[in-house]
Scaffold this motif. Structure first.
Motif, PDB file in Angstrom:
ATOM      1  N   ASP A   1      -0.699   7.859 -11.184  1.00 47.48           N
ATOM      2  CA  ASP A   1      -1.847   6.945 -11.107  1.00 47.48           C
ATOM      3  C   ASP A   1      -2.243   6.368 -12.463  1.00 47.48           C
TER       4      ASP A   1
ATOM      5  N   ARG B   1      -0.032   9.625  -5.267  1.00 42.50           N
ATOM      6  CA  ARG B   1       0.187  10.959  -4.685  1.00 42.50           C
ATOM      7  C   ARG B   1       1.133  11.799  -5.525  1.00 42.50           C
TER       8      ARG B   1
ATOM      9  N   ARG C   1       1.778   1.943  -3.670  1.00 41.22           N
ATOM     10  CA  ARG C   1       0.622   2.345  -4.478  1.00 41.22           C
ATOM     11  C   ARG C   1       0.178   3.768  -4.136  1.00 41.22           C
ATOM     12  N   GLU C   2       0.126   4.077  -2.858  1.00 40.61           N
ATOM     13  CA  GLU C   2      -0.307   5.412  -2.450  1.00 40.61           C
ATOM     14  C   GLU C   2       0.699   6.477  -2.880  1.00 40.61           C
TER      15      GLU C   2
ATOM     16  N   SER D   1      -0.159   9.629   6.105  1.00 39.39           N
ATOM     17  CA  SER D   1       0.164   8.217   6.283  1.00 39.39           C
ATOM     18  C   SER D   1      -0.277   7.754   7.666  1.00 39.39           C
TER      19      SER D   1
ATOM     20  N   PRO E   1       0.814  -1.230   0.000  1.00 36.76           N
ATOM     21  CA  PRO E   1       0.000   0.000   0.000  1.00 36.76           C
ATOM     22  C   PRO E   1       0.837   1.265   0.000  1.00 36.76           C
TER      23      PRO E   1
END
Length: 564
Positions: free
Chosen positions: A51, A47, A42-43, A527, A39
């Protein structure tokens, strides 16, 4: 069966073929979807503007965690070998690899690990965010096969320099092509190429201005004849190499092809392959030039400037590589601890082990988030001066700190496995051998810290960008606010010091800046680990080893971040 013989008790000894049953061992690691199970990655990609590349990255995450993970074992077990001559006595200077290495390289190049930044249209992908996506590809790849990351990184970083020279546009186009061709043939006969580098010499190391290799201009054009040696000549199987040599106008940068246009071997000799601590799947060498033909890149005397344009990209890959090694070591340790029972509980249920693992989770996520933050800055730098300034100074800060943390991190992961983590059948010994490399390659720790001082003293935009980055997360955590204010004050003070005193204190300052920027990145990203990072890294007394978090730190929350 029984063996009858004399004994004091007059009994027989029972001997069985099987002495024990194998139990309390974890299953094999993998296949593992390295994208879907991460995660933090991916985040960070979303960010930082990548994407649109999520589907492409998801595909590579599955390939890396399965096929490439398996191929990596053979690529490392069977190290490259130098064949200086063929059986007839002709000098060939060929480096032979296990077929798995070429399969890994072919897959990586085809998926854009070396070129997505420069030609995303090959996959019908956008230009915006391409640097972020390429960084994520490199992060995924390095987890399972770090040796091949060397030529992939150098090929990637060289493209902008080659594009600036009209005579080298064909080289640039083929370096940016998603085609891997292992054949030792001239560039014109290939659809895609790879590139290596040769900068350092015996007498100089990082002090490349002391290089002695001589470059003599040849009549007509920008061709030169190079004579001298290189102490480290990376990826000697590449199609061409960027090298530094002394031209009449000073230290200059050159593109030196392996094969000349007529197919003849260029006049350099591979003297030996380096017997390295790690990075076993990749070859590094020493070479001698005996009038080797090369083309100049940039003006005479501007060789260091040409190389520095590439350094931000290669140093970013050092950060990504160290963060990737942390990530792989972490998931290997978690896999073991989820299945191994000791003292009546699974290891992951033991309080002290939970403390260690949670601390590793926090460190890993901070490294990943900061490295991708830098990739985003590189992506935005061409049209955002503040981001360009941030990339300039923060890459050196991050390269110093993340690469320094990796060896201790991997060793802690080894301890989670106990003796099994010290045995070559585990992946941890390979990661441990690899871990120190990135802190040395592309400038050791001292070089990074001196570069930070140089950037802050000479480039006002770098100092302005650093201040802006520190201020961007204030008001979100009291420990961060106090830390950021103190480090900003100390940074300004250091720039007014005597130069020798500033140098002597540079490491301490850069470490504190790195922790501040990691915290700022996590805080601005909201986060779930930002609070624990600030409390454990910035909020008072802390041990020098992993696993010293307190009861106030969110150990359960950190481990929940890693739930499969």
């Amino acid at each position: 069966m029984s063996i009858d013989g004399p004994s004091s008790a007059g009994s027989s000894i029972e001997v069985h073929g099987d002495t024990h049953a194998v139990r309390n061992q974890p299953p094999e690691f993998g296949p593992c979807d390295l994208w879907a199970t991460d995660p933090a990655l991916r985040e960070a990609v979303a960010r930082e503007g990548g994407d649109a590349f999520a589907a492409h990255l998801a595909g590579y995450g599955r390939i890396a965690g399965d096929a490439l993970y398996r191929l990596g074992w053979d690529a490392h077990r069977d190290r490259p070998r130098l064949r200086s001559h063929d059986r007839f006595g002709h000098r060939i200077d060929t480096v032979e690899f296990h077929p798995a290495y070429h399969e890994i390289m072919g897959t990586a190049v085809a998926q854009g690990v070396a070129c997505l930044s420069w030609a995303p249209g090959q996959w019908s992908l956008p230009v915006e965010g391409a640097h972020v996506a390429r960084a994520a590809l490199s992060f995924l790849h390095h987890q399972v096969e770090p040796g091949s990351s060397c030529p992939l990184t150098m090929t990637h970083a060289a493209v902008p320099a080659l594009r600036r020279e009209p005579a080298l546009h064909a080289w640039a186009a083929k370096a940016a092509a998603a085609r891997y061709d292992r054949r030792d043939v001239p560039m014109a006969d290939k659809a895609g190429i790879t590139l290596g580098m040769g900068m350092t010499e015996k007498q100089g190391g990082s002090d490349v201005r002391s290089n002695e290799t001589a470059a003599v201009p040849l009549p007509g054009g920008d061709d030169y004849a190079l004579t001298g040696h290189k102490w480290f000549f990376s990826a000697p199987m590449s199609d061409a190499f960027l090298v530094l040599a002394q031209a009449p106008g000073g230290l200059s940068c050159f593109l030196l092809p392996r094969r000349l246009p007529d197919g003849a071997k260029n006049a350099f000799r591979v003297m030996r392959l380096k017997d390295k601590l790690g990075d076993w799947s990749n070859a590094s060498s020493e070479v001698e030039f005996a009038g080797a033909r090369a083309q100049r890149i940039g003006e005479e005397g501007r060789g260091v400037a040409v190389i520095l344009d590439m350094v931000m990209l290669t140093r970013l890959d050092c950060m990504l590589g160290s963060a990737a090694e942390m990530r792989m070591a972490l998931i290997q340790a978690l896999h073991h601890c989820r299945h191994r029972v000791a003292f009546g509980k699974r290891l992951i249920e033991q309080p002290l082990m939970r403390n260690v693992l949670a601390d590793l989770v926090i460190e890993s996520e901070a490294a990943t988030a900061f490295a991708l933050r830098l990739a985003g800055a590189v992506d935005r730098a061409p049209h955002d001066a503040l981001e360009a300034g941030f990339a300039r100074v923060a890459t050196a800060i991050g390269k110093f700190w993340i690469c320094k943390r990796a060896p201790a991190f991997v060793n802690e992961a080894q301890e989670c496995l106990g003796g099994a983590g010290y045995v070559e059948e585990s992946m941890l010994p390979r990661l441990y051998r690899q871990a120190p490399l990135n802190s040395i390659w592309e400038g050791s720790g001292n070089i990074q810290c001196l570069d930070v001082l140089r950037a802050l003293q000479r480039e006002p935009i770098a100092m302005h960008a650093l201040r802006a980055a520190l201020l961007s997360a204030t008001g979100r955590h009291p420990a961060y606010d106090a830390w950021a204010m103190a480090v900003a004050t100390d940074t300004a003070a250091m720039l007014t010091m005597d130069p020798d005193a500033a140098q002597a204190g540079a490491r301490a300052l850069v470490e504190r800046l790195a922790l501040a920027l990691q915290a700022a990145t996590l805080l601005r990203a909201d986060s779930p680990l930002a609070e624990a990072f600030c409390r454990s890294r910035l909020g008072g007394a802390r041990g020098m080893v992993f696993g010293t978090m307190t009861a106030h730190d969110d150990i359960d929350g950190a481990l929940a971040r890693m739930e499969p």
